[in-house]
Write an enzyme that holds these catalytic residues in place. Sequence first.
Site, PDB file in Angstrom:
ATOM      1  N   CYS A  32     -72.404   1.575  39.242  1.00  0.00           N
ATOM      2  CA  CYS A  32     -73.145   2.787  38.883  1.00  0.00           C
ATOM      3  C   CYS A  32     -72.352   4.061  39.147  1.00  0.00           C
ATOM      4  CB  CYS A  32     -74.464   2.843  39.660  1.00  0.00           C
ATOM      5  SG  CYS A  32     -74.263   3.089  41.446  1.00  0.00           S
ATOM      6  N   GLN A  33     -71.119   3.952  39.652  1.00  0.00           N
ATOM      7  CA  GLN A  33     -70.408   5.153  40.075  1.00  0.00           C
ATOM      8  C   GLN A  33     -70.257   6.177  38.963  1.00  0.00           C
ATOM      9  OE1 GLN A  33     -69.667   2.079  40.912  1.00  0.00           O
ATOM     10  NE2 GLN A  33     -68.581   1.935  42.862  1.00  0.00           N
TER      11      GLN A  33
END
Length: 384
Positions: free
Chosen positions: A70-71
């Site tokens: 999800c970065q």
Amino acid sequence: MRVAGLFAGIGGLERGLARAGHDAALLCEIEPAARAVLEARYPDVPCPEDVRTIAALPVDVDLVAAGFPCQDLSQAGRTAGIGGLRSGLVGEVFRLLEKRRAPWVVLENVPFMMQLAGGKALDHVVSALEALGYRWAYRVVNTLAFGLPQRRKRVFIVASTVADPADVLLVDDADFREPPTRLGEQAHGFYWTEGVRGLGWAADAVPTLKNGSTVGIPSPPAILLPDGRLIQPDIRDAERMQGFPADWTVAAERVARASRRWSLVGNAVSVPVAEWLGRRLATPGSYGGDRDREMPGKGWPAAARFDGRRRIAVEIGEAPVVLERPPLHEFLQYPGKPLSERATAGFYHRARKGSLRFPEGFLDAVAAHLDRVRGGAAVPVAAE
């Protein structure tokens, strides 16, 4: 079901599914500290490092579960979008599904993917599922409703070629309200690294446990206890706030600094949320369509489904169930570390300079803690 857990992290999604009766046939994780945890907790499950090296899914896999990175999608991260180096790896899931369409798919990520670049990330994911012949449903779910003192909202996408995912994801809805602020009676969590534009304030809970800063520095929240003490929780309590047993990630210390465990926990899927999902996968309900609404002309709703022909918004809350939980200050089992003088002073300085409004008495409590950790030196109290 037999599960292939891609981007498995420390196994939160897989542990919850296992508690609902599903078995991991394959795990995949590239991060060394997370791999050390998986090797300790799932020693008999094959675990290749890189999803890009997997030629095909095992023939007995019924469910592909992927909490893909999800970065590039989170507000706290780089917000590079679905084409970012990390989050773009979800394309590897679709590559494997093109070779063999598993009957079921579960994907998990941050709700910000629904907003970033006008929602292109979510559109990319569901469009790929549609092209592969899947029906899908998604929903934002809050960990706080599952008996854990952590306000954590995540979007879960369930897709299937053999059944209606709405019967899994959209049949349970409970009346849930976050508790109000009551200083002196309950504990309250916040991020001491903020104070100018945000706070992450959570009453009787901690805000979302995070991966850490963009340079990998862990970022535990602070907790204001009812007696006025300001602490950072012990990592073992942080693990418990995600539904793991204490010391679930201790094996990571064989290959990384102990502080790395905070990032592993912050990246994980909350176990009881995955367990609820696993139980519904085993025993689906029957979604009658009574919550269906027209899709908005712009943006994505908090829940929606695709019935094979059209996309439909669904009006439903973020709590499929509401499980009882103890107050946060009673939930904590391990002594926390007092928030340091430097951290407290930095937060207090930012908070007084900024324009945020704080609960009455909060900054007084911060000033009193700063006074204590300084050994009694007076701290000016913010003007009302």
